[in-house]
Write a protein that holds these residues in place. Structure first.
Motif, PDB file in Angstrom:
ATOM      1  N   TYR A  27       0.859  -1.177   0.000  1.00 36.96           N
ATOM      2  CA  TYR A  27       0.000   0.000   0.000  1.00 36.96           C
ATOM      3  C   TYR A  27       0.894   1.225   0.000  1.00 36.96           C
ATOM      4  O   TYR A  27       1.777   1.352   0.848  1.00 36.96           O
ATOM      5  CB  TYR A  27      -0.906   0.028   1.230  1.00 36.96           C
ATOM      6  N   THR A  28       0.666   2.103  -0.937  1.00 43.14           N
ATOM      7  CA  THR A  28       1.437   3.338  -1.025  1.00 43.14           C
ATOM      8  C   THR A  28       0.604   4.469  -0.438  1.00 43.14           C
ATOM      9  O   THR A  28      -0.476   4.787  -0.938  1.00 43.14           O
ATOM     10  CB  THR A  28       1.799   3.652  -2.495  1.00 43.14           C
ATOM     11  N   PHE A  29       1.130   5.047   0.627  1.00 41.02           N
ATOM     12  CA  PHE A  29       0.424   6.105   1.351  1.00 41.02           C
ATOM     13  C   PHE A  29       0.699   7.438   0.661  1.00 41.02           C
ATOM     14  O   PHE A  29       1.647   8.144   1.000  1.00 41.02           O
ATOM     15  CB  PHE A  29       0.907   6.103   2.803  1.00 41.02           C
ATOM     16  N   LEU A  34      -3.864   7.294   7.502  1.00 38.81           N
ATOM     17  CA  LEU A  34      -3.724   6.027   8.211  1.00 38.81           C
ATOM     18  C   LEU A  34      -4.275   6.270   9.600  1.00 38.81           C
ATOM     19  O   LEU A  34      -4.016   7.329  10.197  1.00 38.81           O
ATOM     20  CB  LEU A  34      -2.260   5.594   8.283  1.00 38.81           C
ATOM     21  N   GLY A  35      -5.026   5.325  10.105  1.00 40.07           N
ATOM     22  CA  GLY A  35      -5.670   5.583  11.383  1.00 40.07           C
ATOM     23  C   GLY A  35      -5.822   4.350  12.238  1.00 40.07           C
ATOM     24  O   GLY A  35      -5.572   3.222  11.811  1.00 40.07           O
ATOM     25  N   TRP A  36      -6.182   4.605  13.493  1.00 40.97           N
ATOM     26  CA  TRP A  36      -6.485   3.561  14.463  1.00 40.97           C
ATOM     27  C   TRP A  36      -7.939   3.690  14.889  1.00 40.97           C
ATOM     28  O   TRP A  36      -8.430   4.808  15.124  1.00 40.97           O
ATOM     29  CB  TRP A  36      -5.582   3.674  15.682  1.00 40.97           C
ATOM     30  N   PHE A  37      -8.585   2.542  15.009  1.00 39.97           N
ATOM     31  CA  PHE A  37      -9.963   2.468  15.458  1.00 39.97           C
ATOM     32  C   PHE A  37     -10.021   1.515  16.640  1.00 39.97           C
ATOM     33  O   PHE A  37      -9.156   0.658  16.800  1.00 39.97           O
ATOM     34  CB  PHE A  37     -10.867   1.908  14.354  1.00 39.97           C
ATOM     35  N   LEU A  38     -11.057   1.639  17.441  1.00 42.32           N
ATOM     36  CA  LEU A  38     -11.295   0.655  18.484  1.00 42.32           C
ATOM     37  C   LEU A  38     -12.749   0.200  18.419  1.00 42.32           C
ATOM     38  O   LEU A  38     -13.627   0.927  17.945  1.00 42.32           O
ATOM     39  CB  LEU A  38     -10.946   1.197  19.865  1.00 42.32           C
ATOM     40  N   GLY A  55       1.214  14.752   7.627  1.00 38.87           N
ATOM     41  CA  GLY A  55       1.724  14.574   8.980  1.00 38.87           C
ATOM     42  C   GLY A  55       0.828  15.123  10.074  1.00 38.87           C
ATOM     43  O   GLY A  55       1.174  15.067  11.255  1.00 38.87           O
ATOM     44  N   LYS A  56      -0.332  15.653   9.683  1.00 40.18           N
ATOM     45  CA  LYS A  56      -1.253  16.183  10.685  1.00 40.18           C
ATOM     46  C   LYS A  56      -1.931  15.038  11.411  1.00 40.18           C
ATOM     47  O   LYS A  56      -2.348  14.059  10.794  1.00 40.18           O
ATOM     48  CB  LYS A  56      -2.310  17.063  10.020  1.00 40.18           C
ATOM     49  N   GLN A  71       4.309   7.366  12.572  1.00 38.03           N
ATOM     50  CA  GLN A  71       4.610   6.485  11.448  1.00 38.03           C
ATOM     51  C   GLN A  71       6.114   6.433  11.237  1.00 38.03           C
ATOM     52  O   GLN A  71       6.803   7.440  11.384  1.00 38.03           O
ATOM     53  CB  GLN A  71       3.948   7.032  10.177  1.00 38.03           C
ATOM     54  N   ASP A  72       6.600   5.251  10.933  1.00 42.41           N
ATOM     55  CA  ASP A  72       7.981   5.082  10.483  1.00 42.41           C
ATOM     56  C   ASP A  72       7.901   4.708   9.011  1.00 42.41           C
ATOM     57  O   ASP A  72       7.618   3.554   8.672  1.00 42.41           O
ATOM     58  CB  ASP A  72       8.688   4.002  11.302  1.00 42.41           C
TER      59      ASP A  72
END
Length: 117
Positions: A27-29, A34-38, A55-56, A71-72
């Protein structure tokens, strides 16, 4: 095909810390987030943190000041540093690649469980 693989979940006492990782492949960003969900038991999946191509970062009110998304790029890995964990943070955590808004999910990871007691 695109793969997002989370790791780093586990059980921790309240006040403790965990760092979740999400290895992203094929996957090319180049746009979107990109995110996190719960997803807590019996509840809807909800966005926790997002990082856009500039980068925000944005965070849900419930985790502001405690969670940090990063992110790395060299390792194609997304992180979620979670500090001062609370029992209400207990949930399955998913990483995702999305469009401009977290509601526009393109790809999901399989999830990693976080339990805070």
């Amino acid at each position: 095909h695109v793969q997002l693989v989370e790791s780093g979940g586990g059980s921790v006492q309240a006040g403790g810390s965990l760092r979740l990782s999400c290895a992203v492949s094929r996957y090319t960003f180049t746009d979107g987030c990109l995110g996190w969900f719960l997803q807590a038991p019996g509840k809807e999946r909800e966005g926790v943190a997002a990082l856009n191509i500039d980068g925000k970062t944005t965070y849900a009110d419930s985790v502001k000041g405690r969670f940090t998304i990063s992110q790395d790029s060299a390792k194609n890995t997304l992180y979620l540093q979670m500090n001062n964990l609370k029992p209400e943070d207990t949930a399955m955590y998913y990483c995702a690649a999305t469009g401009a808004h977290l509601s526009d999910v393109r790809h999901w990871g399989q999830g990693t469980q976080v339990t805070v007691s």
